[in-house]
Design a protein around this motif. Structure first.
Motif, PDB file in Angstrom:
ATOM      1  N   ARG A  67      -2.077  -1.956   2.309  1.00 42.01           N
ATOM      2  CA  ARG A  67      -3.035  -0.902   1.890  1.00 42.01           C
ATOM      3  C   ARG A  67      -3.521   0.371   2.638  1.00 42.01           C
ATOM      4  NH1 ARG A  67      -5.393  -2.841  -2.850  1.00 42.01           N
ATOM      5  NH2 ARG A  67      -5.160  -4.925  -3.091  1.00 42.01           N
ATOM      6  N   TRP A  68      -3.625   0.024   3.967  1.00 40.02           N
ATOM      7  CA  TRP A  68      -3.747   1.027   4.831  1.00 40.02           C
ATOM      8  C   TRP A  68      -2.449   2.009   5.184  1.00 40.02           C
ATOM      9  CZ3 TRP A  68      -1.295   1.656   9.704  1.00 40.02           C
ATOM     10  CH2 TRP A  68      -1.722   2.374  10.695  1.00 40.02           C
ATOM     11  N   CYS A  69      -1.333   1.356   4.774  1.00 37.12           N
ATOM     12  CA  CYS A  69      -0.190   2.229   5.161  1.00 37.12           C
ATOM     13  C   CYS A  69      -0.209   3.301   3.725  1.00 37.12           C
ATOM     14  CB  CYS A  69       1.255   1.470   4.996  1.00 37.12           C
ATOM     15  SG  CYS A  69       1.401   0.351   6.627  1.00 37.12           S
ATOM     16  N   GLU A  70      -0.439   2.804   2.639  1.00 34.31           N
ATOM     17  CA  GLU A  70      -0.543   3.572   1.500  1.00 34.31           C
ATOM     18  C   GLU A  70      -1.529   4.861   1.748  1.00 34.31           C
ATOM     19  OE1 GLU A  70      -1.844   1.327  -1.834  1.00 34.31           O
ATOM     20  OE2 GLU A  70       0.413   0.344  -2.157  1.00 34.31           O
ATOM     21  N   GLN A  71      -2.524   4.611   2.497  1.00 33.55           N
ATOM     22  CA  GLN A  71      -3.638   5.556   2.653  1.00 33.55           C
ATOM     23  C   GLN A  71      -3.056   6.640   3.945  1.00 33.55           C
ATOM     24  OE1 GLN A  71      -7.255   3.486   3.799  1.00 33.55           O
ATOM     25  NE2 GLN A  71      -7.545   3.027   1.443  1.00 33.55           N
ATOM     26  N   GLU A  72      -2.361   6.012   5.040  1.00 35.27           N
ATOM     27  CA  GLU A  72      -1.798   6.840   6.018  1.00 35.27           C
ATOM     28  C   GLU A  72      -0.467   6.805   6.007  1.00 35.27           C
ATOM     29  OE1 GLU A  72      -4.226   8.212   7.938  1.00 35.27           O
ATOM     30  OE2 GLU A  72      -5.799   7.251   7.030  1.00 35.27           O
ATOM     31  N   GLU A  73       0.206   7.608   5.259  1.00 36.83           N
ATOM     32  CA  GLU A  73       1.533   7.559   5.074  1.00 36.83           C
ATOM     33  C   GLU A  73       2.608   8.024   6.288  1.00 36.83           C
ATOM     34  OE1 GLU A  73       2.958   9.859   1.661  1.00 36.83           O
ATOM     35  OE2 GLU A  73       1.392   8.950   0.570  1.00 36.83           O
TER      36      GLU A  73
END
Length: 151
Positions: free
Chosen positions: A63-69
């Motif tokens: 989820r974090w990676c989706e927000q912080e590409e």
């Protein structure tokens, strides 16, 4: 049927694992109140709290990676007993988090983390990828000196 987990037990985790609570170098704290993470999540279940905690780390990383590409990985410092028992570090890349979250359909937003039909495979993955040493006595907490750094 899906395996449930306590949202209240994860309150500290939610606060410390939020993207804006990240430490330098993409490090997040995963802190739980339980003292023995080898306990089953429910009576008669083989899935341990540890298995659920690892699943949540993968789910939150994805989820974090989706927000912080632009981010490549997130390193979790994992501890039990409110932060008093260090259990190691987990470096999870965004690519790995996406692949694993999709393969096992991990999702903490829907009040479950590992679908029941995938729990055996998930536990096998955790045992192979992130092994947790057995403690000497089944009812005693894990000796922190026996846990390797998982970085």
């Amino acid at each position: 049927m899906m395996m449930g987990f306590s949202v209240l037990g994860l309150l500290l985790l939610s606060l410390q694992a939020a993207p804006d609570a990240l430490q330098p170098n993409n490090v997040a704290d995963f802190v739980v109140f339980e003292t023995d993470v080898t306990e089953p999540v429910a009576e008669g279940e083989s899935l341990r709290l540890y298995d659920v905690h690892v699943a949540i780390m993968y789910d939150r990383t994805q989820r974090w990676c989706e927000q912080e590409e632009f981010r490549e990985q997130l390193t979790w410092t994992y501890s039990a007993d409110g932060g008093n028992l260090a259990l190691g570090e987990f470096a999870i890349s965004c690519r790995q988090a996406r692949r694993i979250s999709r393969r096992y359909r991990l999702d903490s937003q829907l009040e479950f983390i590992v679908p029941e039909r995938r729990q055996d495979r998930w536990q096998q993955f955790v045992d192979e990828s992130h092994p947790l040493p057995e403690s000497d006595a089944s009812d005693s907490p894990i000796d922190p000196d026996s846990i390797p750094n998982r970085k």
